[in-house]
Design an enzyme around this catalytic site. Structure first.
Site, short mmCIF file in Angstrom:
data_model
loop_
_atom_site.label_atom_id
_atom_site.label_comp_id
_atom_site.label_asym_id
_atom_site.label_seq_id
_atom_site.Cartn_x
_atom_site.Cartn_y
_atom_site.Cartn_z
N CYS A 186 1.10 -5.33 8.35
CA CYS A 186 0.60 -6.18 9.21
C CYS A 186 0.49 -5.68 10.47
O CYS A 186 -0.34 -5.47 11.47
CB CYS A 186 1.34 -7.44 9.18
SG CYS A 186 1.17 -8.41 7.65
C1 BEZ Z 1 3.63 -6.11 5.20
O1 BEZ Z 1 2.81 -6.31 6.13
O2 BEZ Z 1 4.15 -5.05 5.24
C2 BEZ Z 1 4.03 -7.16 4.27
C3 BEZ Z 1 3.84 -8.47 4.47
C4 BEZ Z 1 4.06 -9.29 3.41
C5 BEZ Z 1 4.51 -9.02 2.19
C6 BEZ Z 1 4.46 -7.38 1.90
C7 BEZ Z 1 4.04 -6.72 2.99
#
Ligand code: BEZ
Length: 211
Positions: A45
């Site tokens: 994210c």
């Molecule tokens: C991420 O943004 O890296 C992420 C967020 C939730 C679950 C897995 C990865």
């Protein structure tokens, strides 16, 4: 019932990092992109929000506003934006909706309980000036989105909205487009003065009309 293409994008009031918004008022008369991400302070994210802030000027050129959403509260969003700016070498320059009660997430079907009910998946909604949903895509949490592709889709949607054309597989800016079936052969020269190629009766192409 889940949302479908052509449905009016549900309206809502929400707190964002740029103040409280009424979604339809915030959209105004242009295009909009609403994209969800699972949680603050997560790696994929972080790269996505940075990537979108770098592309925002391109969306602005296309009269397209950008807004992100995750379930975390506003104070968390504000702290996280500091990290995004620092690590992605950018300035997050669009609002981030705080949705701690999943109100917006539920309105838009961004929770996929067979994956997890703890956070939203990576959904993208492109909304037209008529407030209708023109595109929906959903990625799993582990796959960061390609925001160049979202830009490409906006270009395609806007071409379709302004001219009677569709875009072929893997189309990119500047490449030929497809004349839709609604246009009769005899009307093509007046409508597409740059010329056209009739490959099959149902497959007629023309140079991109807005260049
Ligand atoms: C991420 O943004 O890296 C992420 C967020 C939730 C679950 C897995 C990865």
């Amino acid at each position: 019932m889940s949302l479908r293409l052509g449905d009016v994008a549900p309206d809502f009031t929400a707190e964002t990092t740029q103040g409280t918004i009424q979604f339809h008022d915030w959209l105004g008369n242009g295009w909009g992109i609403l994209f969800s991400h699972p949680a603050d302070f997560t790696p994929v994210c972080t790269t996505e929000l940075g990537s979108m802030s770098k592309l925002k000027p391109e969306f602005e050129k296309r009269n397209t506003k950008v807004i992100a959403i995750s379930a975390d509260p506003l104070d968390s969003h504000n702290k996280w934006i500091g990290d995004i700016n620092e690590t992605q070498n950018t300035t997050v320059n669009y609002p981030l909706i705080a949705d701690p009660e999943f109100k917006v997430a539920n309105l838009y079907g961004m929770i996929h309980p067979n994956v997890t009910d703890k956070f939203t998946v990576r959904s993208v909604f492109v909304i037209g000036p008529d407030k209708k949903i023109k595109l929906m895509i959903t990625y799993p949490a582990s796959t960061g989105r390609n925001f160049d592709e979202i830009l490409r889709v906006v270009d395609s949607l806007q071409l379709t909205a302004n001219y009677s054309v569709a875009t072929p597989a893997n189309w990119k800016q500047g490449e030929d487009v497809i004349i839709t079936a609604a246009v009769k052969d005899e009307d093509i020269p007046a409508k597409f003065p740059k010329g056209h190629t009739r490959i099959k009766p149902y497959l007629r192409t023309t140079p991109q009309p807005n260049l």
